[in-house]
Design a protein around this motif. Structure first.
Motif, PDB file in Angstrom:
ATOM      1  N   HIS A  94       6.094   3.763  10.730  1.00 53.82           N
ATOM      2  CA  HIS A  94       5.582   3.437   9.400  1.00 53.82           C
ATOM      3  C   HIS A  94       6.640   3.230   8.312  1.00 53.82           C
ATOM      4  N   ASN A  96       9.036   1.113   7.700  1.00 55.78           N
ATOM      5  CA  ASN A  96       9.214  -0.247   7.198  1.00 55.78           C
ATOM      6  C   ASN A  96       8.134  -0.608   6.172  1.00 55.78           C
ATOM      7  N   ASP A  97       6.867  -0.345   6.507  1.00 59.72           N
ATOM      8  CA  ASP A  97       5.778  -0.633   5.567  1.00 59.72           C
ATOM      9  C   ASP A  97       5.840   0.282   4.340  1.00 59.72           C
ATOM     10  N   LYS A 100       8.408  -1.225   2.052  1.00 54.74           N
ATOM     11  CA  LYS A 100       7.874  -2.438   1.420  1.00 54.74           C
ATOM     12  C   LYS A 100       6.833  -2.090   0.356  1.00 54.74           C
ATOM     13  N   ALA A 114       1.694  -4.339   2.220  1.00 56.73           N
ATOM     14  CA  ALA A 114       2.253  -3.242   3.016  1.00 56.73           C
ATOM     15  C   ALA A 114       1.419  -1.980   2.829  1.00 56.73           C
ATOM     16  N   ARG A 117      -1.821  -2.320   4.715  1.00 55.93           N
ATOM     17  CA  ARG A 117      -1.655  -2.047   6.155  1.00 55.93           C
ATOM     18  C   ARG A 117      -1.620  -0.546   6.417  1.00 55.93           C
ATOM     19  N   LEU A 118      -0.889   0.178   5.586  1.00 58.84           N
ATOM     20  CA  LEU A 118      -0.807   1.628   5.754  1.00 58.84           C
ATOM     21  C   LEU A 118      -2.172   2.286   5.548  1.00 58.84           C
TER      22      LEU A 118
END
Length: 162
Positions: A94, A96-97, A100, A114, A117-118
Motif C-alpha cells: 500500500h 505507493n498509493d 500518491k 489513490a 483505491r485505498l
C-alpha cells in the motif's frame, strides 16, 4: 517434483514442496507452492503453518505479486497469527498509493484516485483495524487524513461518497 508430476492437484505435494523451498531459503518458490497448496485445500493446516513461517520474509516482486497478494489475504483472515508480521506486506502493498494520496491538496476528495483505491480495498481497511504499521510516511498519511476529515466535518462539507 516427481510426486507433483504424478498428481499436480495434490495439496500435500504442493505443501511439501513449499516446506522444502522454505528450508532452502527460496521464499518466492516456497510462497508459490504454499499458496497453491492452500488453494487446493483451504483446510491444509501444514500449508497454513508454512505460510505463517515465511510471512515476514516475503518481498513482493513481479514474480510473486499474485501469490503475495493471496498470502496477505489469507493471513489477514487468520485469528491465530501475529498480525505484526503482516506490517511488512502492508507497507509493500500500500505504500505507493499512500504516498500518491498524500500528495493531493486534500486527501479526502473526489479526484484523489489513490485514496479511492485505498478506501475501496478491503485489505487496506482491515489492516488498519489490526495493525500499527511502523512507517513514518504511513503515519504522516493517517495524521493528514484525520486532519482532513476533521476540517471537512467542522466546516459542514460533505464527505465524498467514493
Amino acid at each position: 517434483m516427481k510426486s507433483l508430476d504424478l498428481d499436480h492437484q495434490s495439496s500435500t505435494c504442493q505443501m511439501n514442496l513449499g516446506s522444502i523451498y522454505r528450508d532452502l531459503g527460496e521464499t518466492d518458490e516456497a510462497l508459490k507452492a504454499t499458496i497453491k497448496a492452500i488453494e487446493l485445500d483451504e483446510g491444509n493446516i501444514e500449508a497454513l503453518q508454512n505460510l505463517k513461517s515465511i510471512a515476514s520474509d516475503i518481498k513482493i516482486n513481479t514474480f510473486n505479486r499474485d501469490y503475495a497478494k493471496k498470502a496477505y489475504e489469507v493471513l489477514l483472515n487468520c485469528n491465530d497469527f501475529s498480525h505484526h508480521k503482516l506490517c511488512q506486506l502492508f507497507v509493500q502493498e500500500h505504500l505507493n498509493d499512500i504516498e500518491k494520496a498524500t500528495n493531493a491538496d486534500s486527501i479526502i476528495s473526489d479526484n484523489n484516485q489513490a485514496f479511492d483505491r485505498l478506501a475501496s480495498d478491503w485489505r487496506f481497511r482491515k489492516s488498519l483495524t489490526i495493525l500499527i504499521p511502523p512507517h513514518q510516511k504511513i503515519e504522516e498519511f493517517l495524521t493528514r487524513l484525520r486532519k482532513d476529515f476533521l476540517i471537512q466535518t467542522k466546516s459542514d462539507c460533505p464527505i465524498p461518497s467514493s
